[in-house]
Write a protein that holds these residues in place. Structure first.
Motif, PDB file in Angstrom:
ATOM      1  N   UNK A  40       0.806  -1.207   0.305  1.00 61.19           N
ATOM      2  CA  UNK A  40       0.091   0.026  -0.188  1.00 61.19           C
ATOM      3  C   UNK A  40       0.709   0.720   0.116  1.00 61.19           C
ATOM      4  N   UNK A  41       1.875   0.825   1.174  1.00 66.17           N
ATOM      5  CA  UNK A  41       2.739   2.168   0.773  1.00 66.17           C
ATOM      6  C   UNK A  41       3.322   3.257   0.188  1.00 66.17           C
ATOM      7  N   UNK A  42       3.670   2.007  -1.000  1.00 73.22           N
ATOM      8  CA  UNK A  42       4.577   1.801  -2.978  1.00 73.22           C
ATOM      9  C   UNK A  42       3.737   2.337  -3.629  1.00 73.22           C
ATOM     10  N   UNK A  43       3.015   1.114  -3.352  1.00 73.68           N
ATOM     11  CA  UNK A  43       1.925   2.439  -5.085  1.00 73.68           C
ATOM     12  C   UNK A  43       0.720   3.631  -3.733  1.00 73.68           C
ATOM     13  N   UNK A  44       0.573   3.930  -3.065  1.00 71.51           N
ATOM     14  CA  UNK A  44       0.554   4.936  -3.230  1.00 71.51           C
ATOM     15  C   UNK A  44       2.204   6.267  -3.006  1.00 71.51           C
ATOM     16  N   UNK A  45       2.823   5.781  -2.765  1.00 69.08           N
ATOM     17  CA  UNK A  45       4.271   7.221  -3.110  1.00 69.08           C
ATOM     18  C   UNK A  45       4.600   6.760  -4.293  1.00 69.08           C
ATOM     19  N   UNK A  46       3.698   5.511  -5.590  1.00 70.37           N
ATOM     20  CA  UNK A  46       4.105   6.304  -6.891  1.00 70.37           C
ATOM     21  C   UNK A  46       2.911   6.581  -7.230  1.00 70.37           C
ATOM     22  N   UNK A  47       1.762   6.800  -6.947  1.00 68.96           N
ATOM     23  CA  UNK A  47       0.058   7.179  -7.703  1.00 68.96           C
ATOM     24  C   UNK A  47       0.196   9.222  -6.810  1.00 68.96           C
ATOM     25  N   UNK A  48       0.353   9.441  -5.646  1.00 65.26           N
ATOM     26  CA  UNK A  48       0.805  10.253  -5.257  1.00 65.26           C
ATOM     27  C   UNK A  48       1.973  11.730  -6.649  1.00 65.26           C
ATOM     28  N   UNK A  49       3.215  10.574  -7.140  1.00 68.71           N
ATOM     29  CA  UNK A  49       4.062  11.276  -7.742  1.00 68.71           C
ATOM     30  C   UNK A  49       3.661  10.996  -9.078  1.00 68.71           C
ATOM     31  N   UNK A  50       2.386  10.128  -9.526  1.00 70.08           N
ATOM     32  CA  UNK A  50       1.738  10.612 -10.795  1.00 70.08           C
ATOM     33  C   UNK A  50       0.901  11.710 -10.722  1.00 70.08           C
ATOM     34  N   UNK A  51       0.570  12.168  -9.505  1.00 72.01           N
ATOM     35  CA  UNK A  51      -0.776  13.084  -9.457  1.00 72.01           C
ATOM     36  C   UNK A  51      -2.222  12.943  -8.735  1.00 72.01           C
ATOM     37  N   UNK A  52      -2.365  11.199  -8.539  1.00 70.56           N
ATOM     38  CA  UNK A  52      -3.192  11.333  -7.557  1.00 70.56           C
ATOM     39  C   UNK A  52      -3.249  11.217  -6.774  1.00 70.56           C
ATOM     40  N   UNK A  53      -4.732  12.136  -5.627  1.00 69.59           N
ATOM     41  CA  UNK A  53      -4.194  12.204  -4.439  1.00 69.59           C
ATOM     42  C   UNK A  53      -4.895  11.179  -3.240  1.00 69.59           C
ATOM     43  N   UNK A  54      -4.395  10.710  -3.428  1.00 67.29           N
ATOM     44  CA  UNK A  54      -4.418   9.294  -2.359  1.00 67.29           C
ATOM     45  C   UNK A  54      -4.050   9.251  -1.195  1.00 67.29           C
ATOM     46  N   UNK A  55      -4.681   8.743   0.172  1.00 63.49           N
ATOM     47  CA  UNK A  55      -3.751   8.754   1.448  1.00 63.49           C
ATOM     48  C   UNK A  55      -2.237   9.159   1.931  1.00 63.49           C
ATOM     49  N   UNK A  56      -1.560   8.764   2.443  1.00 66.25           N
ATOM     50  CA  UNK A  56      -0.350   9.055   3.044  1.00 66.25           C
ATOM     51  C   UNK A  56      -0.556   6.869   3.905  1.00 66.25           C
ATOM     52  N   UNK A  57       0.307   6.512   3.993  1.00 69.27           N
ATOM     53  CA  UNK A  57       0.168   4.888   4.928  1.00 69.27           C
ATOM     54  C   UNK A  57       0.633   5.049   5.935  1.00 69.27           C
ATOM     55  N   UNK A  58       0.470   4.632   7.108  1.00 69.28           N
ATOM     56  CA  UNK A  58       0.655   4.293   8.230  1.00 69.28           C
ATOM     57  C   UNK A  58       0.069   3.468   8.700  1.00 69.28           C
ATOM     58  N   UNK A  59       1.952   2.601   9.474  1.00 68.40           N
ATOM     59  CA  UNK A  59       1.180   1.126   9.756  1.00 68.40           C
ATOM     60  C   UNK A  59       1.457   1.588  11.576  1.00 68.40           C
ATOM     61  N   UNK A  60       0.919   0.146  12.584  1.00 66.37           N
ATOM     62  CA  UNK A  60       0.316   0.383  13.718  1.00 66.37           C
ATOM     63  C   UNK A  60       1.244  -1.317  14.346  1.00 66.37           C
TER      64      UNK A  60
END
Length: 470
Positions: A40-60
């Motif tokens: 999830x963190x990797x896909x979130x980073x990639x999506x934000x890099x190409x312009x999608x506004x998705x949430x950051x990911x925090x793991x507990x």
């Protein structure tokens, strides 16, 4: 507007000014820093890099990234081989159609950037790729896989809050998770919550930490060294968790093992292209009847041994099995352990020096940490009783429970409704697409890639054409 809607956001039609903040002021929370969190963190980073506004990911996470794949944490000694092909890594199956037409250059860029988080990408970055190829592409050990996941988590910028989850409650359209650690004062807030990992070891018998062990107790005992007095071991369970325990006992420690399984024999996992297709691409999964879906999962993922384990065990005569459902285990006056099991209306027993209950974790463990509002809402969603079968039927396209005020994603329970690959490692990239697309408005226009002049804006909003009925 519902609270769930306030958690969703759109992609802005124009590229925002440099340094502009994301519309998401709260992250997606994940319980556990394992493969699902890292994907999830990797896909979130990639999506934000190409312009999608998705949430950051925090793991507990109560320990460290990929702890369950390392020795000393209760699920492996680290030397066991990965049961899934390593190419089924954090981006697999590398199909970005959830984000638009495959001909769109931005959609293609998502796949290309995700390759940077792949297993082969990791080997190239660590100068190990040629050696892996020259050795015939061997299956990585669990320790190798943990190292890969930790590398990818650092590359993706996964934020890990150290602490054991104590409670999870819905609040203001999102989630508030309390934990034992000191990070963020023991509280972290998010717009959604995803529960990953196997949960605490469940079991068919009561363990005593000495002669009757759960899976975690067994691997700790292996790390410390099995006592010499242990010559005969009874293993409860017939799935991959049990298989790795049996292999370790019979082939590494040369103990005699009796497997107690509820079925006629120790079945092998289906591995043909026909079975694998549903793991990689579950587009037609919901066209199957529920009984057929459950039968498919039973034959390919639950209560079966991988073909690697089967091949290894075929070379030893130390392993036997008895058919029946275990009901109890007790220590006798002589110091042995007597295990009782039932089959065809008849009760029988076996004696051993050690018993290992390897029936796996409880997928409903998270219900014990839900706050009163969240638990009441989840109970209402399933019709008044929190049963595994009824909850499995509800899971929707985003691998979440519909009807809740804040998204609760349960991929470990998504197999029956959405596809057999989501509870395991078989479709981590697709899992990330399904979950993250829930936080992007399907009607919103798209934004261009953040690097000026690199690509044009996506022509389509996230695709919903492949969504199956829950």
């Amino acid at each position: 507007m519902s609270d769930l809607a306030t958690c969703r956001t759109s992609r802005a039609p124009d590229r925002p000014p440099a340094g502009a903040a994301s519309l998401h002021d709260r992250p997606l929370l994940v319980v556990g820093a394992g493969p699902k969190a890292v994907a999830l963190a990797a896909k979130s980073k990639v999506l934000r890099e190409v312009g999608f506004d998705v949430p950051d990911v925090v793991a507990v996470e109560r320990d460290r990234t990929a702890a369950n794949w390392r020795p000393g944490h209760g699920w492996t000694d680290g030397r066991q081989r990965l049961g899934t092909l390593p190419e089924k890594d954090l981006g697999f199956p590398y199909d970005s159609s959830a984000w638009g037409d495959h001909r769109d250059p931005v959609v293609g860029e998502i796949g290309r950037r995700m390759v940077g988080f792949s297993w082969t990408g990791y080997l190239m970055r660590t100068a190990a790729y040629a050696r892996w190829i020259d050795r015939g592409r061997p299956q990585p050990t669990h320790q190798d896989w943990a190292d890969y996941l930790e590398w990818a988590s650092l590359e993706a910028g996964l934020r890990v809050v150290t602490g054991e989850v104590l409670g999870a409650e819905t609040q203001e359209g999102g989630w508030l998770v309390t934990h034992t650690g000191r990070d963020l004062g023991g509280v972290v807030r998010g717009c959604g919550l995803l529960v990953s990992g196997p949960g605490p070891c469940g079991g068919a018998v009561t363990t005593d930490g000495a002669r009757i062990l759960d899976t975690a107790g067994f691997w700790r005992a292996v790390t410390a060294g099995l006592p010499r007095r242990v010559r005969r071991v009874a293993v409860v369970g017939a799935g991959e968790t049990a298989g790795t325990v049996v292999r370790e006992l019979a082939l590494v420690h040369h103990r005699d093992v009796t497997v107690l399984a509820p079925h006629a024999t120790l079945y092998s996992r289906g591995e043909s292209s026909f079975e694998n297709r549903y793991f990689s691409d579950p587009a037609d999964w919901t066209a199957l009847t529920e009984p057929d879906r459950r039968e498919f999962i039973r034959r390919t993922d639950r209560g079966v041994l991988s073909q690697d384990v089967q091949r290894d065990l075929a070379g030893t005569e130390r392993v036997s099995w008895r058919t029946g459902r275990v009901t109890a285990a007790r220590t006798t006056a002589a110091g042995d352990v007597e295990v009782s099991f039932d089959y065809a209306g008849r009760r029988d027993t076996v004696e051993a020096d050690l018993v290992v209950d390897a029936t796996g974790g409880d997928p409903l463990w998270f219900t014990g940490v839900l706050g009163p509002q969240a638990r009441q809402a989840l109970t209402r969603a399933v019709g008044g009783r929190l049963a595994r079968s009824s909850l499995e039927r509800l899971i929707d396209h985003a691998l979440s429970v519909p009807g809740l005020r804040a998204p609760l994603h349960l991929p470990n329970l998504a197999g029956v409704a959405q596809g057999p690959g989501f509870p395991n490692l078989s479709a981590l990239g697709l899992l990330a697409d399904r979950v993250l697309s829930a936080y992007v408005s399907p009607a919103a226009p798209a934004r261009a890639v953040t690097e000026p002049g690199s690509l044009t804006a996506p022509a389509h909003a996230p695709s919903t054409s492949r969504r199956g009925a829950s």
